[in-house]
Design an enzyme around this catalytic site. Structure first.
Site, PDB file in Angstrom:
ATOM      1  N   LYS A  14       1.512   6.168   2.919  1.00 39.77           N
ATOM      2  CA  LYS A  14       2.518   5.138   3.174  1.00 39.77           C
ATOM      3  C   LYS A  14       3.850   5.497   2.492  1.00 39.77           C
ATOM      4  O   LYS A  14       3.892   6.407   1.648  1.00 39.77           O
ATOM      5  CB  LYS A  14       1.965   3.791   2.667  1.00 39.77           C
ATOM      6  CG  LYS A  14       0.730   3.314   3.466  1.00 39.77           C
ATOM      7  CD  LYS A  14       0.135   2.040   2.867  1.00 39.77           C
ATOM      8  CE  LYS A  14      -1.051   1.524   3.671  1.00 39.77           C
ATOM      9  NZ  LYS A  14      -1.681   0.336   3.045  1.00 39.77           N
ATOM     10  N   TYR A  54      -2.736  -1.948  13.412  1.00 40.39           N
ATOM     11  CA  TYR A  54      -3.602  -2.880  12.692  1.00 40.39           C
ATOM     12  C   TYR A  54      -4.397  -3.797  13.621  1.00 40.39           C
ATOM     13  O   TYR A  54      -5.429  -4.318  13.218  1.00 40.39           O
ATOM     14  CB  TYR A  54      -2.796  -3.692  11.674  1.00 40.39           C
ATOM     15  CG  TYR A  54      -2.542  -2.889  10.410  1.00 40.39           C
ATOM     16  CD1 TYR A  54      -3.585  -2.589   9.538  1.00 40.39           C
ATOM     17  CD2 TYR A  54      -1.283  -2.384  10.129  1.00 40.39           C
ATOM     18  CE1 TYR A  54      -3.375  -1.819   8.403  1.00 40.39           C
ATOM     19  CE2 TYR A  54      -1.060  -1.610   8.988  1.00 40.39           C
ATOM     20  CZ  TYR A  54      -2.114  -1.339   8.129  1.00 40.39           C
ATOM     21  OH  TYR A  54      -1.903  -0.573   7.011  1.00 40.39           O
ATOM     22  N   ASN A 156      -0.319   0.370  -1.988  1.00 39.57           N
ATOM     23  CA  ASN A 156      -1.503   1.121  -2.393  1.00 39.57           C
ATOM     24  C   ASN A 156      -1.532   2.540  -1.846  1.00 39.57           C
ATOM     25  O   ASN A 156      -2.586   3.141  -1.712  1.00 39.57           O
ATOM     26  CB  ASN A 156      -2.765   0.345  -2.005  1.00 39.57           C
ATOM     27  CG  ASN A 156      -2.802   0.000  -0.530  1.00 39.57           C
ATOM     28  OD1 ASN A 156      -1.968   0.489   0.246  1.00 39.57           O
ATOM     29  ND2 ASN A 156      -3.753  -0.816  -0.118  1.00 39.57           N
ATOM     30  N   HIS A 159      -3.305   4.467   3.894  1.00 36.98           N
ATOM     31  CA  HIS A 159      -4.234   3.853   4.833  1.00 36.98           C
ATOM     32  C   HIS A 159      -5.339   4.866   5.095  1.00 36.98           C
ATOM     33  O   HIS A 159      -5.051   6.057   5.229  1.00 36.98           O
ATOM     34  CB  HIS A 159      -3.555   3.515   6.155  1.00 36.98           C
ATOM     35  CG  HIS A 159      -4.552   3.197   7.229  1.00 36.98           C
ATOM     36  ND1 HIS A 159      -5.189   1.980   7.303  1.00 36.98           N
ATOM     37  CD2 HIS A 159      -5.090   3.969   8.208  1.00 36.98           C
ATOM     38  CE1 HIS A 159      -6.058   2.012   8.307  1.00 36.98           C
ATOM     39  NE2 HIS A 159      -6.016   3.199   8.869  1.00 36.98           N
ATOM     40  N   GLU A 170      -7.659   4.811  16.005  1.00 41.65           N
ATOM     41  CA  GLU A 170      -6.406   5.063  15.281  1.00 41.65           C
ATOM     42  C   GLU A 170      -5.882   6.469  15.539  1.00 41.65           C
ATOM     43  O   GLU A 170      -4.674   6.664  15.681  1.00 41.65           O
ATOM     44  CB  GLU A 170      -6.639   4.851  13.785  1.00 41.65           C
ATOM     45  CG  GLU A 170      -6.887   3.379  13.439  1.00 41.65           C
ATOM     46  CD  GLU A 170      -7.173   3.125  11.980  1.00 41.65           C
ATOM     47  OE1 GLU A 170      -7.285   1.948  11.599  1.00 41.65           O
ATOM     48  OE2 GLU A 170      -7.313   4.096  11.198  1.00 41.65           O
TER      49      GLU A 170
HETATM   50  P1  ADP Z   1      -7.436  -1.096   3.539  1.00 43.24           P
HETATM   51  O1  ADP Z   1      -6.052  -0.440   3.639  1.00 43.24           O
HETATM   52  O2  ADP Z   1      -8.053  -0.839   2.195  1.00 43.24           O
HETATM   53  O3  ADP Z   1      -8.350  -0.749   4.681  1.00 43.24           O
HETATM   54  P2  ADP Z   1      -7.067  -3.715   4.810  1.00 43.24           P
HETATM   55  O4  ADP Z   1      -7.343  -3.044   6.114  1.00 43.24           O
HETATM   56  O5  ADP Z   1      -7.844  -4.911   4.432  1.00 43.24           O
HETATM   57  O6  ADP Z   1      -7.179  -2.683   3.585  1.00 43.24           O
HETATM   58  O7  ADP Z   1      -5.534  -4.149   4.736  1.00 43.24           O
HETATM   59  C1  ADP Z   1      -4.519  -3.293   5.216  1.00 43.24           C
HETATM   60  C2  ADP Z   1      -3.373  -3.226   4.219  1.00 43.24           C
HETATM   61  O8  ADP Z   1      -2.779  -4.514   4.110  1.00 43.24           O
HETATM   62  C3  ADP Z   1      -3.777  -2.875   2.791  1.00 43.24           C
HETATM   63  O9  ADP Z   1      -3.880  -1.491   2.572  1.00 43.24           O
HETATM   64  C4  ADP Z   1      -2.656  -3.496   2.004  1.00 43.24           C
HETATM   65  O10 ADP Z   1      -1.485  -2.690   1.970  1.00 43.24           O
HETATM   66  C5  ADP Z   1      -2.343  -4.752   2.781  1.00 43.24           C
HETATM   67  N1  ADP Z   1      -3.090  -5.921   2.296  1.00 43.24           N
HETATM   68  C6  ADP Z   1      -4.373  -6.256   2.604  1.00 43.24           C
HETATM   69  N2  ADP Z   1      -4.757  -7.389   2.019  1.00 43.24           N
HETATM   70  C7  ADP Z   1      -3.667  -7.806   1.337  1.00 43.24           C
HETATM   71  C8  ADP Z   1      -3.394  -8.948   0.497  1.00 43.24           C
HETATM   72  N3  ADP Z   1      -4.331  -9.860   0.274  1.00 43.24           N
HETATM   73  N4  ADP Z   1      -2.177  -9.075  -0.058  1.00 43.24           N
HETATM   74  C9  ADP Z   1      -1.230  -8.143   0.154  1.00 43.24           C
HETATM   75  N5  ADP Z   1      -1.409  -7.055   0.927  1.00 43.24           N
HETATM   76  C10 ADP Z   1      -2.606  -6.886   1.506  1.00 43.24           C
HETATM   77 MG    MG Z   2      -8.302  -1.284   6.724  1.00 42.51          MG
END
Ligand code: ADP
Ligand code: MG
Length: 201
Positions: A14, A54, A156, A159, A170
């Site tokens: 990211k 997404y 974070n 992805h 994807e």
């Molecule tokens: P991952 O990236 O670990 O697969 P998710 O698919 O649940 O996580 O969510 C996609 C992205 O959305 C996350 O990587 C994060 O950047 C953001 N995100 C998810 N949940 C939250 C939250 N509760 N608050 C803020 N950002 C979030």
């Molecule tokens: Mg995810």
């Protein structure tokens, strides 16, 4: 059935990962476990591409909302809404801002259990609680509490596809078949060959 070593997964570094000069460090972590890089590009994604990414999985809105609500409750906090879909609506808007803010690096990694291995090395979604030794646990320090206070997506770095099916969708979304390179790595012999009979002269 395809052999396990043919499994592929999508990783996106990211904008924060690119801006923090972590492309090399992150790539090295996936590379050193034995995975093979078969697709790679850098681009600034559009908000349309991000929303589509997404929502490829029709369950993503519900699952992400539920995960977020649970996260609040586990910490003894009250979630901003009890409706998972409403919570995900906010997350999606914030994600569009986050991911379109600058260049991202898209990578396709191939190898045995690529999806699970990449998720393990990447670590859990929230850097504050992701395990030490994972990329998110070691290289960044954001939390839901901080991202909520500031009304933004949790930063974070990465992805990574959550399942083999998600990965297929994807990869098709971001790459054309011609952009993926089919080749053999010399190390695959030591990782996958049954007989190990090609080493001694
Ligand atoms: P991952 O990236 O670990 O697969 P998710 O698919 O649940 O996580 O969510 C996609 C992205 O959305 C996350 O990587 C994060 O950047 C953001 N995100 C998810 N949940 C939250 C939250 N509760 N608050 C803020 N950002 C979030
Ligand atoms: Mg995810």
């Amino acid at each position: 059935m395809a052999h396990h070593k043919d499994e592929k997964t999508l990783v996106i570094i990211k904008p924060d990962g690119v801006q923090r000069s972590l492309i090399g460090e992150i790539t090295a972590r996936y590379e050193r476990v034995g995975l093979k890089l078969v697709g790679l590009k850098i681009m600034v994604p559009t908000v349309e591409q991000i929303e589509e990414h997404y929502t490829l999985d029709p369950e993503w809105r519900r699952v992400t909302g539920e995960k977020t609500i649970k996260g609040y409750k586990d910490k003894g906090l009250t979630p901003p809404s009890e409706d998972p879909i409403e919570i995900t609506g906010i997350i999606l808007e914030n994600l569009k801002k986050y991911l379109s803010s600058g260049p991202v690096v898209l990578m396709v990694w191939q190898g045995a259990h690529a999806v699970g291995v990449v998720r393990k090395i990447t670590g859990g979604t929230e850097p504050l609680t992701s395990d030490v030794g994972t990329i998110r646990g070691d290289l960044v320090l954001d939390s839901y509490q901080m991202s909520d206070t500031d009304g933004r997506a949790v930063r974070n770095l990465l992805h990574a596809s959550g399942s083999v099916e998600e990965a297929e969708n994807e990869i098709n979304h971001w790459f054309t078949p011609e952009e993926l390179v089919n080749y053999r790595l010399v190390q695959e012999q030591i990782l996958y060959d049954v007989n190990l009979d090609g080493i001694l002269e």
